[in-house]
Design an enzyme around this catalytic site. Structure first.
Site, mmCIF file in Angstrom:
data_model
loop_
_atom_site.group_PDB
_atom_site.id
_atom_site.type_symbol
_atom_site.label_atom_id
_atom_site.label_comp_id
_atom_site.label_asym_id
_atom_site.label_seq_id
_atom_site.Cartn_x
_atom_site.Cartn_y
_atom_site.Cartn_z
ATOM 1 N N SER A 83 0.806 -1.226 0.000
ATOM 2 C CA SER A 83 0.000 0.000 0.000
ATOM 3 C C SER A 83 0.838 1.274 0.000
ATOM 4 O O SER A 83 0.307 2.357 -0.262
ATOM 5 C CB SER A 83 -0.953 0.015 1.199
ATOM 6 O OG SER A 83 -0.249 0.147 2.416
ATOM 7 N N LYS A 118 0.688 5.007 6.660
ATOM 8 C CA LYS A 118 0.195 5.824 5.552
ATOM 9 C C LYS A 118 0.936 7.164 5.556
ATOM 10 O O LYS A 118 1.640 7.507 6.493
ATOM 11 C CB LYS A 118 -1.309 6.096 5.687
ATOM 12 C CG LYS A 118 -2.197 4.857 5.740
ATOM 13 C CD LYS A 118 -2.227 4.091 4.447
ATOM 14 C CE LYS A 118 -3.025 2.798 4.579
ATOM 15 N NZ LYS A 118 -2.731 1.859 3.502
#
Length: 250
Positions: free
Chosen positions: A23, A98
């Site tokens: 990701s 993230k």
């Protein structure tokens, strides 16, 4: 003494995490070990736009799929102690990684007529995106509530980030209290050792005085990508990282 030192490092200074998914590619790849700064938040430091942060699952971002242990009570207890102090890896952490795109008060929107993401009306160039990925395939607009973060993965097509949780409390944002720390170095493998810097396209944006907390606007989205939790790494990697160059291991 070694256990106490390991526990102190893991709790207050630095923690190692193993990356289980793509990701954050190409910035961080599957299997990379990242070092996370847990010290500066104790002195009031808060994540800034562009920082890569590790945070606890705010609720509903991860599947609780823990495998049952077949260890006996003695072995299981020993493993739990060593995992707690950071001398064994843990696969029961509920953490994610993230990039911070918006902080409290920011309005984050995608996409403009040129297909770019914007923060407070300023288009943002994103050189860190995985090749072939647009800034977002799902149009959205949200104003980040105070004390929270809007986060997105660099591999947007496979990242179950803030965009996919806009219907949750907090509009898909992450509370500052859930932030574990800032990932600042890829420490392993050594061939990929480098610092994780803030991209200037985000860090140079001026602070906003807009009030936070407006209702989000988004289009319908497809299935939410699978998002596995990070695995806590072993602190034993640190001697390799901080070994002085030019001195071969004995």
């Amino acid at each position: 003494m070694a256990l106490l030192v390991a526990l102190f490092l893991k709790t207050f200074l630095i923690q190692v995490f193993v990356i289980p998914s793509g990701s954050m590619e190409q910035t961080i790849q599957v299997g990379d070990r990242v070092l996370v700064d847990k010290l500066t938040p104790w002195f009031g430091s808060e994540p800034q736009r562009g920082d890569v942060v590790v945070f606890k699952d705010p609720g509903g971002w991860l599947e609780n799929d823990r495998k049952p242990s077949h260890d006996g009570p003695v072995l299981g207890g020993t493993k739990q102690v060593l995992t707690f102090v950071g001398l064994l890896p843990s696969d029961n952490e509920q953490d994610l990684i993230k990039r911070v795109i918006g902080v409290g008060g920011d309005t984050v929107e995608c996409c403009d007529p040129q297909g770019r993401l914007s923060v407070n009306g300023h288009a943002v160039e994103e050189p860190y995106l995985a090749p072939g990925n647009p800034p977002s395939r799902q149009p959205f607009k949200v104003t980040v509530p105070k004390g929270r973060l809007w986060v997105m993965g660099d591999h947007r097509d496979v990242s179950a980030d803030s965009r996919f949780h806009m219907g949750n409390p907090g509009q898909g944002t992450v509370p500052l209290t859930d932030v574990v720390g800032r990932a600042f170095v890829i420490a392993w493998p050594l061939g990929r050792f480098h610092q994780l810097d803030e991209p200037s396209s985000l860090s140079s944006l001026a602070a906003t005085s807009q009030p936070g907390g407006t209702a989000p606007e988004s289009m319908g989205i497809g299935p939410v990508p699978t998002e596995p939790p990070l695995v806590m790494g072993v602190l034993g990697i640190l001697p390799l990282v901080f070994r002085r160059p030019g001195r071969p291991p004995k």
